[in-house]
Enzyme design. Structure first.
Site, PDB file in Angstrom:
ATOM      1  N   GLU A   1      -0.958 -11.824  13.533  1.00  0.00           N
ATOM      2  CA  GLU A   1      -0.655 -10.504  14.093  1.00  0.00           C
ATOM      3  C   GLU A   1      -0.755  -9.493  12.961  1.00  0.00           C
ATOM      4  OE1 GLU A   1       0.128  -9.800  17.343  1.00  0.00           O
ATOM      5  OE2 GLU A   1      -0.315 -11.904  17.761  1.00  0.00           O
TER       6      GLU A   1
ATOM      7  N   ARG B   1       1.201  -4.288   6.738  1.00  0.00           N
ATOM      8  CA  ARG B   1       0.641  -3.255   5.872  1.00  0.00           C
ATOM      9  C   ARG B   1       1.448  -1.980   6.010  1.00  0.00           C
ATOM     10  NH1 ARG B   1      -5.513  -2.193   4.100  1.00  0.00           N
ATOM     11  NH2 ARG B   1      -5.011  -0.588   2.576  1.00  0.00           N
TER      12      ARG B   1
ATOM     13  N   SER C   1      -6.980  -6.305  -5.920  1.00  0.00           N
ATOM     14  CA  SER C   1      -8.137  -6.846  -5.207  1.00  0.00           C
ATOM     15  C   SER C   1      -9.379  -6.828  -6.096  1.00  0.00           C
ATOM     16  CB  SER C   1      -8.406  -6.028  -3.939  1.00  0.00           C
ATOM     17  OG  SER C   1      -9.028  -4.806  -4.286  1.00  0.00           O
TER      18      SER C   1
ATOM     19  N   GLY D   1       0.332   5.112  -4.636  1.00  0.00           N
ATOM     20  CA  GLY D   1      -0.214   6.364  -5.162  1.00  0.00           C
ATOM     21  C   GLY D   1       0.338   7.563  -4.406  1.00  0.00           C
TER      22      GLY D   1
ATOM     23  N   ASN E   1     -10.372  -3.371  -6.658  1.00  0.00           N
ATOM     24  CA  ASN E   1      -9.513  -2.436  -7.412  1.00  0.00           C
ATOM     25  C   ASN E   1     -10.018  -2.128  -8.828  1.00  0.00           C
ATOM     26  OD1 ASN E   1      -6.379  -3.583  -5.921  1.00  0.00           O
ATOM     27  ND2 ASN E   1      -7.637  -1.819  -5.371  1.00  0.00           N
TER      28      ASN E   1
ATOM     29  N   ASP F   1       0.835  -1.216   0.000  1.00  0.00           N
ATOM     30  CA  ASP F   1       0.000   0.000   0.000  1.00  0.00           C
ATOM     31  C   ASP F   1       0.861   1.253   0.000  1.00  0.00           C
ATOM     32  OD1 ASP F   1      -2.301   1.473   0.010  1.00  0.00           O
ATOM     33  OD2 ASP F   1      -2.691   1.243   2.148  1.00  0.00           O
ATOM     34  N   GLY F   2       0.333   2.304  -0.587  1.00  0.00           N
ATOM     35  CA  GLY F   2       1.017   3.600  -0.549  1.00  0.00           C
ATOM     36  C   GLY F   2       1.676   3.988  -1.870  1.00  0.00           C
TER      37      GLY F   2
ATOM     38  N   ARG G   1      -6.176  -1.267   8.115  1.00  0.00           N
ATOM     39  CA  ARG G   1      -7.282  -2.118   7.637  1.00  0.00           C
ATOM     40  C   ARG G   1      -6.776  -3.422   7.030  1.00  0.00           C
ATOM     41  NH1 ARG G   1      -8.463   2.782   5.882  1.00  0.00           N
ATOM     42  NH2 ARG G   1      -7.358   2.428   3.919  1.00  0.00           N
ATOM     43  N   LEU G   2      -7.659  -4.441   7.063  1.00  0.00           N
ATOM     44  CA  LEU G   2      -7.340  -5.728   6.437  1.00  0.00           C
ATOM     45  C   LEU G   2      -7.777  -5.736   4.969  1.00  0.00           C
ATOM     46  CD1 LEU G   2      -5.972  -8.239   7.439  1.00  0.00           C
ATOM     47  CD2 LEU G   2      -8.175  -9.101   8.244  1.00  0.00           C
ATOM     48  N   SER G   3      -8.745  -4.888   4.617  1.00  0.00           N
ATOM     49  CA  SER G   3      -9.175  -4.727   3.218  1.00  0.00           C
ATOM     50  C   SER G   3      -9.433  -6.050   2.490  1.00  0.00           C
ATOM     51  CB  SER G   3      -8.143  -3.900   2.442  1.00  0.00           C
ATOM     52  OG  SER G   3      -8.046  -2.604   2.974  1.00  0.00           O
TER      53      SER G   3
HETATM   54  C1  FPP Z   1      -1.911  -0.071  -3.379  1.00  0.00           C
HETATM   55  O1  FPP Z   1      -1.395   1.246  -3.368  1.00  0.00           O
HETATM   56  C2  FPP Z   1      -1.345  -0.840  -4.489  1.00  0.00           C
HETATM   57  C3  FPP Z   1      -2.069  -1.456  -5.470  1.00  0.00           C
HETATM   58  C4  FPP Z   1      -3.526  -1.430  -5.494  1.00  0.00           C
HETATM   59  C5  FPP Z   1      -1.402  -2.181  -6.595  1.00  0.00           C
HETATM   60  C6  FPP Z   1      -0.182  -2.955  -6.256  1.00  0.00           C
HETATM   61  C7  FPP Z   1       0.450  -3.387  -7.515  1.00  0.00           C
HETATM   62  C8  FPP Z   1       1.767  -3.452  -7.776  1.00  0.00           C
HETATM   63  C9  FPP Z   1       2.807  -3.156  -6.760  1.00  0.00           C
HETATM   64  C10 FPP Z   1       2.297  -3.761  -9.141  1.00  0.00           C
HETATM   65  C11 FPP Z   1       1.748  -4.938  -9.886  1.00  0.00           C
HETATM   66  C12 FPP Z   1       1.862  -6.235  -9.200  1.00  0.00           C
HETATM   67  C13 FPP Z   1       2.807  -7.187  -9.373  1.00  0.00           C
HETATM   68  C14 FPP Z   1       2.667  -8.453  -8.627  1.00  0.00           C
HETATM   69  C15 FPP Z   1       3.984  -7.022 -10.234  1.00  0.00           C
HETATM   70  P1  FPP Z   1      -2.391   2.469  -3.635  1.00  0.00           P
HETATM   71  O2  FPP Z   1      -2.431   2.723  -5.092  1.00  0.00           O
HETATM   72  O3  FPP Z   1      -3.718   2.166  -3.022  1.00  0.00           O
HETATM   73  O4  FPP Z   1      -1.672   3.625  -2.885  1.00  0.00           O
HETATM   74  P2  FPP Z   1      -2.366   4.864  -2.177  1.00  0.00           P
HETATM   75  O5  FPP Z   1      -3.169   4.344  -1.039  1.00  0.00           O
HETATM   76  O6  FPP Z   1      -1.196   5.669  -1.742  1.00  0.00           O
HETATM   77  O7  FPP Z   1      -3.190   5.564  -3.221  1.00  0.00           O
END
Ligand code: FPP
Length: 237
Positions: free
Chosen positions: A204, A185, A63, A21, A66, A18-19, A191-193
């Site tokens: 844990e 996380r 997810s 963006g 998403n 996460d993070g 959150r577990l989302s």
């Molecule tokens: C959450 O951060 C991240 C995602 C929803 C996507 C994760 C995908 C990758 C790291 C790349 C593709 C996967 C593989 C296995 C190569 P966010 O976008 O929700 O961040 P934010 O909360 O800061 O907006």
């Protein structure tokens, strides 16, 4: 550095990446740049898990929720996933057993074929199990298992009374794997989302104040150290 190899060996870890963006926004970059850097971190942390002899590591890549993101972002995440599928034969060399968790049916046919091929080619590998959750939701997985069992009951192959937790677990995407020791996380969220609802029952939860694209091997060391200082009682005293 492998400061805590003995403390890490055999653990089963779930990671909510996460993070991405926020990381990009802080730098004035498009969100997709955060996912790209996040994917590089994903690759490095897998290698580190291999070195630490972690039993299994599960990454939440995409997810079931998403899909609600802007179409361009969804396309970019899936394209990145495709790039990493092309590189996945490294996992063969690294002795990872790769398992994809989630409903693959809406994914491109080429991806589905590659996913099946990678799973087949790595199925007897004995190193860290690498679970990649794509179009995954914990509730969706539980429904998936319930349907599989219901079909067996309908065919007369199973009595409802025979369904217990062990059998239910055998019908999840993670069949045969041990439950999670901890869910990590980054990005400070708590959150577990909808992640690994069944497998995380006694896990844990470790929240870390670092954005996933900045996450390093040292951060994983810190998480393992924190886990090892928690007192796990599994409902007992
Ligand atoms: C959450 O951060 C991240 C995602 C929803 C996507 C994760 C995908 C990758 C790291 C790349 C593709 C996967 C593989 C296995 C190569 P966010 O976008 O929700 O961040 P934010 O909360 O800061 O907006």
């Amino acid at each position: 550095m492998q400061a805590n190899k003995s403390a890490a060996k055999g653990l089963s870890i779930g990671i909510i990446m996460d993070g991405n963006g926020r990381w990009a926004k802080k730098r004035g970059l498009p969100r997709t740049a955060g996912h790209k850097k996040g994917a590089e971190v994903f690759r490095d942390i897998i290698r580190y898990c291999n070195e630490l002899e972690i039993a299994s590591v599960t990454f939440y890549a995409f997810s079931t929720e998403n899909w609600a993101r802007p179409e361009a972002e969804v396309r970019a995440i899936l394209a990145l996933f495709g790039e990493y599928l092309n590189m996945a034969y490294d996992y063969q060399k690294e002795n990872n057993r790769v398992v994809f968790l989630g409903d693959r049916s809406p994914l491109p046919g080429k991806f589905q074929a590659q996913m099946a091929d990678i799973e087949e080619k790595t199925q007897n590998n004995t190193g860290t199990i690498l679970n990649v959750a794509v179009n995954y939701g914990g509730r969706q997985e539980i429904v998936y298992a319930a349907r599989r069992l219901a079909r067996q009951v309908r065919q007369g192959a199973l009595a409802p009374e025979d369904i217990d937790e062990a059998l239910f677990g055998q019908n999840l995407y993670t069949a045969g794997q041990k439950d999670l020791d901890f869910v990590l996380r980054p990005s400070g969220e708590m959150r577990l989302s909808n992640f690994m609802l069944w497998q995380a029952s006694y896990a844990e939860f470790i929240s870390m104040d670092v954005l996933w694209p900045d996450f390093t091997r040292k951060d994983l060391d810190r998480a393992i150290d924190e886990f090892n200082h928690r007192s796990r009682r599994f409902g007992g005293l």
